[in-house]
Design an enzyme around this catalytic site. Structure first.
Site, PDB file in Angstrom:
ATOM      1  NE  ARG A  16      86.933  -6.203  -4.307  1.00 50.15           N
ATOM      2  CZ  ARG A  16      85.711  -5.687  -4.507  1.00 50.15           C
ATOM      3  NH1 ARG A  16      84.919  -5.679  -3.309  1.00 50.15           N
ATOM      4  NH2 ARG A  16      85.337  -5.230  -5.629  1.00 50.15           N
ATOM      5  CB  ILE A 444      72.445   9.756  12.217  1.00 50.44           C
ATOM      6  CG1 ILE A 444      71.609   9.326  13.710  1.00 50.44           C
ATOM      7  CG2 ILE A 444      73.757   9.872  12.251  1.00 50.44           C
ATOM      8  CD1 ILE A 444      71.782  10.304  14.496  1.00 50.44           C
ATOM      9  N   GLY A 445      71.201  11.412   9.383  1.00 49.89           N
ATOM     10  CA  GLY A 445      71.777  12.008   8.084  1.00 49.89           C
ATOM     11  C   GLY A 445      71.123  10.920   6.797  1.00 49.89           C
ATOM     12  CG  HIS A 707      73.993  -1.527  13.457  1.00 52.97           C
ATOM     13  ND1 HIS A 707      74.169  -0.497  14.351  1.00 52.97           N
ATOM     14  CD2 HIS A 707      74.601  -1.177  12.407  1.00 52.97           C
ATOM     15  CE1 HIS A 707      75.203   0.419  14.027  1.00 52.97           C
ATOM     16  NE2 HIS A 707      75.468   0.171  12.739  1.00 52.97           N
TER      17      HIS A 707
END
Ligand code: GLN
Ligand code: ZN
Length: 768
Positions: A16, A444-445, A707
């Protein structure tokens, strides 16, 4: 001689390197010259690898610092006005920083501006930057980058083939800003785009380039008539260019575009015979006698070693009929597979012998070409034999076949994919069991993955923290998260998922049939790479995976704790999947393993279980005609996982995308009691789906965009839910954020959730 080439090669580097250099450049730790030097080194290394493997042409043009579609936009001078690059475009030299600003909104130099939209490239997990188009847009050659790279390769003595996204696919991927794709006649821009392509081809010819590959994967999708005609028009126009054109159609079969593609006035056609083997014969029958056929036989989308002996047989007729007009290639760019298997020192030898990454696929491509010519050397023959042996061992490996799995799958009945009672009855039982208020709140978790959590996990993986100590830390975190949710007044808390690195890896690591690489990175977008696990064998759950965590979390509160699982389709979709049985079968195996987990959670006293399926939609085939077939088995797999529980146990699911409308019926068919969904576009758009379709079960339309770091206001969330209430009865509405909170910090999460709970209270006052 059969010519060998690849459609493209990964640019990230085996370690990478591109990611590191690019991010260092963004952060000011590396100057532009040094970044450019890294790019050059990577290109030279990639070309060297292609030659070393024995490919006849090296591919130039597949390199990009961020995205190859973005680079075409730059090449065409299609830089939106807000980036203020008129002068750069006029000069014919859009800067690297302008391209970076288009990609991510900011760069070391230049004013920040809203980044271009990014979305998935065909059915891959690679994301491209959507070309921004508008009526009357003009184009002009605005970058020298491609030509410089051609010089670079030629100076180094390589035989060059240039690869470039084709004009129709570039337009096909583009859209009018703020408009739906359908609303804007992108083809009105075609002539302007073609002018620049013609100029590019002219220049390339001037540099001594003989072949240019134009990637037109739009050809494997359903094309409206106007687009098919546009293909004709465009390629008749480009026919005049003083280079040879290879029209490439990766990612599937040409289908009803086959006659069109075969008839276009180009010098060669590249087809994908891995995904669509049957089209080889049809193309052979219709190819004009002067044209080259590049056969994509080596799979650029998966990691399995090719059966070279089998391909030699399958392609023998093509070789006979075409002679030297046959080329051998990968089916698509190798961008979608990891770089080099040689780095994987921790995989066991047997498993390793079954695999081929990009570097190995170069060898396979070159060997196959030589085999077909009957000019295979000793090394080639060894390679073919090794491949045959490996494939044989893979076919017979006891760890692939777990007879109990096949047996159990064969015994699955329609009843296993059905809850015991219909939703209306379950809802009553669940209400008794859960005693939730109107407009119940949940998340959502995941909760923030703090620096401490990540440091603990690193220490644990490095062997510096014992399992006991690590798990104790995670339990402490769970206790903190549960206490915070109680204090906030969340009706259905979660344990927060601190123990999970990744929603797929976490389950894969606990299931038999999955393997993990150390360096198997694949570019997802820009500098972000993912490391998909390899799903090689029958899936078995040796032990419960999440039960002790959920059980512990439930022991801390009287509120119903929501269990949290990743769904079968997502576990399939985000892995490299075995190719020796239908994907559907593999998915059903995963579903059975999850079903056991769901039942175990219920037995442990967990009253609500969420099965996340964020990848359900992205599994859709490229052709509409194949959608329903896929959706049928995908839905059946979810239901198989979810349906082992009693009526009073509430099954949730979560999806993160807002293009909900075209598959809403299948989402309803999941028959989850509650679905929580992302609404990152406007609330109205999400709710459009419910205009014509009466969604039958409960739904939590995300009331704020996780977000964004902004704290959502109470009134705003109330207003949003009021809009939802116009379409969905209030008894079936939940209040929740639109996705997991793991990327956020507590400083944002706490006030945001406090406001969300306040909004739910206000809604109850109004509707109670
Ligand atoms: N339960 C997961 C989480 O909250 C869901 C992630 C996702 O939607 N992709 O992180
Ligand atoms: Zn999500």
């Amino acid at each position: 001689m059969t010519l060998a080439h690849v459609i493209g090669y990964p640019r990230i580097g085996a370690d990478r390197e591109l990611k590191r250099a690019t991010e260092a450049y963004w952060q000011g730790g590396l100057d532009r010259q040094a970044l450019e030097a890294t790019g050059r080194e990577l290109r030279l290394a990639n070309w060297a690898a292609q030659r070393e493997a024995g490919l006849d042409l090296v591919t130039v043009g597949d390199f990009a610092f961020y995205d190859q579609v973005l680079d075409v936009s730059v090449l065409l001078g299609a830089v939106p006005a807000r980036f203020g690059a008129e002068e750069e475009v006029a000069r014919g030299e859009v800067s690297l920083d302008t391209a970076f600003r288009m990609a991510r909104g900011r760069a070391p130099s230049g004013e920040p501006a809203a980044a271009c939209e990014m979305t998935k490239y065909f059915d891959t997990n690679y994301h491209y930057l959507v070309p921004e188009l508008h009526a009357g847009q003009t184009f002009r050659l605005a970058s020298r980058r491609l030509f410089d790279q051609v010089d670079e390769a030629r100076d180094a003595g390589y035989p060059v083939k240039v690869a470039l996204t084709g004009p129709l696919t570039w337009l096909w991927l583009g859209k009018g800003r703020g408009e739906a794709r359908e609303d804007f006649d992108r083809l009105s821009l075609l002539d302007g785009v073609l002018d620049v392509y013609a100029e590019v081809l002219e220049r390339l010819a001037g540099q001594g380039v003989e072949w240019v590959q134009l990637d037109e994967p739009a050809l494997v999708q359903d094309l409206p008539l106007a687009w098919r005609q546009a293909f004709e028009r465009a390629y008749h126009r480009l026919q005049a260019a003083p280079v040879k054109l290879l029209l490439a159609s990766p990612f599937g079969g040409l289908g009803d575009n086959l006659s069109l593609a075969v008839g276009l006035p180009v010098d060669g056609l590249h087809i994908d015979v891995v995904r669509a083997p049957a089209q080889l014969e049809a193309v052979l029958d219709r190819l004009l006698p002067h044209k080259v056929l590049s056969v994509g036989a080596i799979d650029g989308r998966n990691v399995w070693r090719a059966d070279l002996a089998l391909w030699r047989e399958r392609l023998a007729t093509a070789r006979m009929r075409l002679g030297e007009r046959l080329w051998i290639a990968t089916n698509c760019s190798l961008l979608h597979v990891p770089v080099d298997l040689a780095a994987e020192t921790t995989l066991d030898d047997e498993l390793r012998s079954w695999l081929a990454f990009a570097r190995q696929k170069l060898d396979e491509t070159a060997t196959l070409a030589r085999l077909l010519d009957g000019r295979a050397g000793a090394a080639d023959r060894d390679r073919v034999e090794a491949a045959s042996r490996a494939l044989q061992s893979r076919r017979e490996a006891p760890r692939l076949q777990r007879p109990e799995v096949a047996e159990r799958l064969a015994g699955v009945t329609a009843d296993d994919t059905r809850r015991r009672s219909p939703f209306a009855e379950r809802a009553v039982a669940q209400q008794r069991h859960l005693a939730l208020p109107l407009f119940p709140t949940t998340t959502i978790g995941s909760f923030p993955q703090t620096a401490e959590i990540r440091a603990d996990r690193r220490a644990f993986k490095a062997g510096e923290l014992s399992r006991e100590a690590y798990e104790a830390r995670m339990r402490e975190e769970i206790a903190r998260v549960v206490a915070r949710q109680e204090a906030l007044g969340i009706d259905m808390p979660v344990h927060g998922e601190p123990e999970r690195n990744d929603m797929v890896e976490y389950f894969g690591e606990q299931l038999d049939g999955y393997a993990f690489t150390r360096f198997g990175w694949v570019q997802s977008y820009g500098t972000r790479c993912v490391k998909p696990p390899i799903l090689f064998g029958d899936v078995v759950r040796p032990a419960a995976m999440t039960v002790r965590w959920s059980e512990y979390a439930q022991s801390l509160t009287d509120r119903p704790m929501k269990g949290m699982l990743t769904g079968p389709v997502t576990l399939l979709q985000w892995s490299f999947v075995r190719d020796d049985q239908p994907r559907e079968t593999t998915c059903r195996q995963i579903a059975l393993a999850l079903r056991d987990e769901v039942v175990d959670l219920e037995a442990a006293g967990i009253r609500a279980i969420q099965i996340d399926e964020p990848a359900l939609r992205e599994g859709l085939p490229l052709r509409r005609a194949e959608w329903q077939g896929y959706l049928d088995w995908a839905v059946a797999c979810f239901r198989l996982a979810a349906s082992g529980v009693r009526d009073e146990t509430q099954i949730h699911t979560h999806m993160c995308y807002s293009e909900f409308n075209d598959i809403i019926a299948s989402i309803a068919a999941l028959d989850a009691d509650v679905i929580t969904i992302e609404t990152s576009r406007s609330a109205m758009e999400l709710l459009d789906a419910f205009q014509d379709f009466a969604y039958p079960n409960a739904i939590g339309p995300g009331v704020y965009d996780i977000h964004s770091p902004n704290i959502p206001e109470v009134a705003w969330m109330v207003a949003l839910m009021e809009k939802a209430a116009e379409r969905i009865p209030v008894e079936r509405l939940w209040v929740n954020p639109d996705c997991g909170l793991k990327t956020r910090g507590w400083a944002e999460v706490e006030p945001a959730l406090a406001n969300m709970v306040e909004a739910a209270r206000e809604l109850r006052r109004r509707h109670g």
